[in-house]
Design an enzyme around this catalytic site. Structure first.
Site, PDB file in Angstrom:
ATOM      1  N   ARG A  80      15.512  12.194   8.467  1.00  0.00           N
ATOM      2  CA  ARG A  80      14.205  11.802   9.020  1.00  0.00           C
ATOM      3  C   ARG A  80      13.758  12.751  10.136  1.00  0.00           C
ATOM      4  NH1 ARG A  80      12.150   7.258  12.601  1.00  0.00           N
ATOM      5  NH2 ARG A  80      10.283   6.386  11.623  1.00  0.00           N
ATOM      6  N   ILE A 106       4.388   7.527  11.107  1.00  0.00           N
ATOM      7  CA  ILE A 106       5.447   7.318  10.117  1.00  0.00           C
ATOM      8  C   ILE A 106       5.993   5.918  10.431  1.00  0.00           C
ATOM      9  CG2 ILE A 106       7.077   8.550  11.622  1.00  0.00           C
ATOM     10  CD1 ILE A 106       8.658   9.429   9.288  1.00  0.00           C
ATOM     11  N   SER A 107       6.091   5.072   9.419  1.00  0.00           N
ATOM     12  CA  SER A 107       6.532   3.685   9.644  1.00  0.00           C
ATOM     13  C   SER A 107       7.976   3.644  10.105  1.00  0.00           C
ATOM     14  CB  SER A 107       6.424   2.879   8.352  1.00  0.00           C
ATOM     15  OG  SER A 107       5.123   2.924   7.851  1.00  0.00           O
ATOM     16  N   LYS A 108       8.358   2.519  10.752  1.00  0.00           N
ATOM     17  CA  LYS A 108       9.739   2.438  11.187  1.00  0.00           C
ATOM     18  C   LYS A 108      10.656   2.279   9.970  1.00  0.00           C
ATOM     19  CE  LYS A 108      10.024  -2.219  12.957  1.00  0.00           C
ATOM     20  NZ  LYS A 108      10.246  -2.933  14.206  1.00  0.00           N
ATOM     21  N   PHE A 252      -0.136  -1.637   9.562  1.00  0.00           N
ATOM     22  CA  PHE A 252      -0.194  -0.279   9.019  1.00  0.00           C
ATOM     23  C   PHE A 252      -1.520   0.358   9.397  1.00  0.00           C
ATOM     24  CE2 PHE A 252       3.256  -1.851   6.523  1.00  0.00           C
ATOM     25  CZ  PHE A 252       3.956  -0.754   6.064  1.00  0.00           C
TER      26      PHE A 252
END
Ligand code: SAH
Length: 260
Positions: A80, A106-108, A252
């Site tokens: 990541r 960027i999502s967790k 989101f």
């Protein structure tokens, strides 16, 4: 058919309703191939030890109830820290969303894992063709490349589309196809998709996605409920229509139309 409401992750499984695609034909997007180029090198030192850090990150996600081995394997494999700016590398393996530029995030990792596990739920082996809406920095596309045969990932912001292409070059993933276009229209050339996943949420699920989803396929996306709150939504397409399950509240970035 409905999604299995008794898994530990289905915290808020609630409404199931039929969604019928309207007969409008979607407009096509342009596919841009991933071509080779040198990759960005991070100098922070995380890279050398990142495997151990990733394993720990995956253990924590599994402890929260994510049990899919394909998703766990993908999370362990994809670095990541290669998808974020150098200054954010030390935070790359924390369970937190991070800015990726142009106002996007960027999502967790636990949320990404949750959505991928939902896509894989009830299916064995690799998924077939998958469409991702919102390439962003390319991290989730890289994860998808491990759990699907082909990945078609659409991004509407040229700056991020280019960034993802650069980020992904290092990984040499021939099954990832990056598309610059309006994901609300989907990507008909790759359809039908066995799975569709969106990293951006709109007021409703675009009809084009429902059209392009294969019978037996599943869609996972954030969507706004009438109250204005975003929820994670799962849609299973059956021979008799689409069955929607609304899950937990999520946050989101907005799904927007057009290419910039
Ligand atoms: N999966 C990404 C998350 C990116 S955030 C990652 O791993 O980094 C969501 C992305 O959706 C943003 O980059 C945003 O520009 C994009 N997006 C929003 N609406 C879109 C649309 N209609 N078509 C394609 N991408 C869209």
């Amino acid at each position: 058919m409905n999604t299995t409401p008794d898994t530990p992750q289905r915290l808020h499984a609630a409404q199931a309703q039929r969604v019928t695609p309207s007969p409008k034909a979607p407009v096509s997007n342009t596919k841009v191939p991933v071509s080779p180029m040198t990759h960005r090198v991070h100098t922070s030192g995380v890279g050398m030890d990142s495997q151990a850090i990733r394993f720990t990150m995956v253990q924590k996600i599994q402890a929260q109830g994510m049990q899919d081995p394909r998703v766990a394997e993908a999370l362990r494999a994809v670095e990541r820290h290669r998808f974020v700016d150098s200054a954010l590398v030390p935070q790359a393996y924390e369970d937190t969303s991070l800015p990726i530029g142009l106002g996007q995030t960027i999502s967790k990792p636990s949320v990404v894992a949750r959505m991928l596990a939902l896509l894989c739920e009830g299916r064995s082996g690799k998924l077939g063709r998958v469409m991702e809406i919102g390439t962003g920095c390319g991290y989730q596309a890289a994860l998808l490349s491990h759990i699907a045969q082909e990945v078609y990932s659409i991004e509407r912001l040229r700056g991020l589309h280019d960034k993802a292409r650069e980020n992904l070059r290092h990984f040499r993933l021939p099954n990832v196809h990056l598309i610059l276009g309006d994901g609300m229209l989907g990507f008909p050339s790759g359809a039908p998709y066995s799975a569709i996943i969106s990293a951006a949420g709109g007021l409703s699920i675009p009809q084009a996605w429902l059209y392009q989803l294969a019978v037996g396929g599943r869609l996972v996306a954030p969507s706004e409920s009438p109250s204005g709150q975003q929820h994670l939504v799962v849609i299973d397409k059956t021979e008799n229509g689409c069955v929607q399950t609304v899950l937990e509240p999520v946050l989101f970035v907005p799904l927007k139309s057009g290419v910039m």
